[in-house]
Design a protein around this motif. Structure first.
Motif, PDB file in Angstrom:
ATOM      1  N   GLN A   1       0.963   4.224  -2.662  1.00 46.23           N
ATOM      2  CA  GLN A   1       1.303   5.509  -2.429  1.00 46.23           C
ATOM      3  C   GLN A   1       2.814   5.702  -1.982  1.00 46.23           C
ATOM      4  OE1 GLN A   1      -1.919   6.026   0.879  1.00 46.23           O
ATOM      5  NE2 GLN A   1      -2.028   7.947  -0.157  1.00 46.23           N
TER       6      GLN A   1
ATOM      7  N   PRO B   1      -1.404  15.094   1.061  1.00 53.20           N
ATOM      8  CA  PRO B   1      -0.381  14.897   0.290  1.00 53.20           C
ATOM      9  C   PRO B   1       0.410  16.201   0.538  1.00 53.20           C
ATOM     10  CG  PRO B   1      -2.174  13.778  -0.749  1.00 53.20           C
ATOM     11  CD  PRO B   1      -2.655  14.478   0.326  1.00 53.20           C
TER      12      PRO B   1
ATOM     13  N   ASN C   1      -4.248  11.723   4.218  1.00 49.36           N
ATOM     14  CA  ASN C   1      -5.243  12.416   3.307  1.00 49.36           C
ATOM     15  C   ASN C   1      -4.626  13.809   3.085  1.00 49.36           C
ATOM     16  OD1 ASN C   1      -7.333   9.965   3.166  1.00 49.36           O
ATOM     17  ND2 ASN C   1      -7.929  10.745   5.173  1.00 49.36           N
TER      18      ASN C   1
ATOM     19  N   SER D   1       3.238  10.954  -3.204  1.00 50.77           N
ATOM     20  CA  SER D   1       2.087  11.643  -2.320  1.00 50.77           C
ATOM     21  C   SER D   1       2.712  12.449  -1.109  1.00 50.77           C
ATOM     22  CB  SER D   1       1.365  10.502  -1.523  1.00 50.77           C
ATOM     23  OG  SER D   1       0.774   9.710  -2.179  1.00 50.77           O
ATOM     24  N   TRP D   2       3.942  12.183  -0.724  1.00 53.44           N
ATOM     25  CA  TRP D   2       4.506  12.804   0.222  1.00 53.44           C
ATOM     26  C   TRP D   2       6.150  13.094  -0.169  1.00 53.44           C
ATOM     27  CZ3 TRP D   2       1.856   8.406   1.654  1.00 53.44           C
ATOM     28  CH2 TRP D   2       0.476   8.678   2.015  1.00 53.44           C
TER      29      TRP D   2
ATOM     30  N   ASP E   1       0.781  -1.168  -0.061  1.00 53.93           N
ATOM     31  CA  ASP E   1      -0.114   0.089  -0.039  1.00 53.93           C
ATOM     32  C   ASP E   1       0.768   1.196   0.086  1.00 53.93           C
ATOM     33  OD1 ASP E   1      -2.727  -1.339   0.206  1.00 53.93           O
ATOM     34  OD2 ASP E   1      -1.949  -1.978   2.328  1.00 53.93           O
ATOM     35  N   LEU E   2       2.078   1.255   0.676  1.00 50.80           N
ATOM     36  CA  LEU E   2       3.049   2.458   0.844  1.00 50.80           C
ATOM     37  C   LEU E   2       4.271   1.831   0.430  1.00 50.80           C
ATOM     38  CD1 LEU E   2       3.623   5.153   2.057  1.00 50.80           C
ATOM     39  CD2 LEU E   2       3.929   4.112   4.088  1.00 50.80           C
TER      40      LEU E   2
END
Length: 426
Positions: free
Chosen positions: A73, A117, A115, A95-96, A41-42
């Motif tokens: 993500q 980013p 939620n 995302s980050w 997922d990440l």
């Protein structure tokens, strides 16, 4: 929490140490760790910005993730995240972007900003630090122990002070506590890591005190110092290294150039004569010591004569190997403004010349080890051969039916094969 996470690490041993810590921290927050390349997922990419190759590697990794794991993500963290910020967030799928000041708090931070980013790169504070989670490395027998971060030296080619902040040291009792946990987890060798480990200073403690206390950690059999500056290495540690069986006979000491003119332009803290004096002292005091170094070719203003001086200087010294880097301008480094840029073709040729010399040096060192008996920490079995390293970091392979995983055993070194040696268990 039922999310999975994987990691990709670019760059130095300190990044590797921090990734191991992050892995443990994410698991404590309820994430499931999976190997990079598997669906997750990440994906956390621990970035590097020392050279333009590190920048390019980030782009390659992000593209690979989007191709193989498009639903994931992506969080880009670390040095390149700190210095390039918004540019990285523009990469599709990211995302980050999280800088070094809050990188080690990443699991909690991302849970609070799932939620949201964005770019999170606050100014790096200069203060002693602790690490609440032990960086147990599930994929390697040796583990890294972070004792220091940041640098005050501001070498003109380097943007690490901008990416990592100024020098700061880990709380002494905190690093001792982690060392004990790592040893209890089965790590027989710890590698002291940081940006400038020789500058470790917490209250009245220095790097000599760190090594002294680690000597008494139950279960710990080897202490290895990662890359260190010659100007920061306590000379009394050489005598200790010569007689001690825990402190590895290994030093990686960055040279960067064998020309005093170039060293001055680089804002290095020594002359070539001072460097040679230290290297020769280490070579004479510690039998069979492995001496490695870093060197940069093509620094602005480096003429053919300057490079020849570097070649002859490195040829004359008892190095075991070199890591050779091609100079590249960095956005925050002062050297980008210097005149006398060297063309890429010349840099490439100089790089290869020093790499060839390094190979000759390593072969000579390995030839001198034939017939000697050394203790090898075995790490894994590959293609039927058990492989490991001596305390001098000689790569050794043996053919045996024994299970040698994470064992330290005496081996007679019998032959060399390219960059490793074959051995016989005694």
């Amino acid at each position: 929490m039922n999310k999975s996470v994987s990691f990709f690490t670019i760059g130095c041993r300190l990044n590797q140490a921090e990734t191991a810590i992050l892995q443990q921290a994410f698991e404590q927050e309820g994430f499931t760790y999976v190997n990079f390349g598997q669906t997750s997922d990440l994906v956390v990419v621990n970035t590097c910005t020392v050279t333009e190759n590190g920048d390019a590697e980030t782009r390659k990794v992000v593209n690979r993730i989007r191709r193989e794991n498009p639903q994931a993500q992506i969080a880009l963290v670390g040095c390149q995240a700190q210095t390039q910020k918004e540019k990285l967030l523009d990469m599709p799928g990211v995302s980050w972007v999280v800088g070094n000041e809050i990188k080690m708090e990443l699991p909690r931070f991302l849970l609070e900003h799932l939620n949201e980013p964005g770019v999170f790169t606050p100014r790096i504070q200069r203060k002693s630090f602790t690490i609440p989670v032990a960086g147990i490395d599930k994929t390697h027998t040796r583990a890294n122990l972070k004792i220091q971060d940041g640098c005050d030296y501001f070498c003109s080619y380097c943007e690490i002070p901008f990416a990592r902040g100024l020098a700061r040291s880990r709380v002494f009792d905190d690093l001792v506590h982690e060392a004990g946990i790592l040893a209890q987890a089965g790590h027989k060798e710890l590698v002291l890591t940081g940006i400038n480990v020789g500058t470790y200073s917490y209250e009245d403690k220095n790097i000599t005190d760190v090594i002294a206390v680690l000597e008494n950690v139950p279960g710990l059999e080897r202490i290895r110092i990662s890359s260190i500056e010659a100007t920061t290495f306590p000379r009394d540690l050489l005598a200790f290294m010569a007689k001690d069986r825990k402190l590895c006979r290994f030093l990686h000491i960055s040279l960067q150039s064998g020309s005093d003119k170039i060293l001055e332009l680089m804002n290095r803290k020594y002359t070539i004569n001072e460097f040679a004096d230290f290297l020769n002292l280490a070579y004479t005091q510690v039998q069979d010591i492995c001496l490695g170094t870093d060197v940069i070719v093509g620094f602005p203003g480096e003429t053919d004569s300057d490079f020849d001086d570097t070649f002859e200087f490195m040829k004359s010294l008892p190095f075991t190997y070199f890591h050779v880097f091609s100079y590249s301008d960095r956005d925050h480094a002062r050297s980008r403004k210097l005149p006398g840029k060297v063309d890429k073709e010349t840099i490439k040729k100089r790089n290869q010349v020093l790499r060839n010399l390094s190979q000759q040096k390593r072969k000579k060192y390995l030839n001198n080890q034939i017939g000697k008996v050394e203790y090898v920490l075995f790490e894994h079995n590959k293609k039927g051969l058990w492989q490991g390293h001596t305390d001098t970091f000689v790569h050794v392979k043996v053919d045996t039916d024994l299970n040698l995983y994470n064992r330290i055993v005496p081996v007679e070194l019998v032959n060399i094969n390219d960059q490793f040696m074959t051995g016989k268990i005694l």
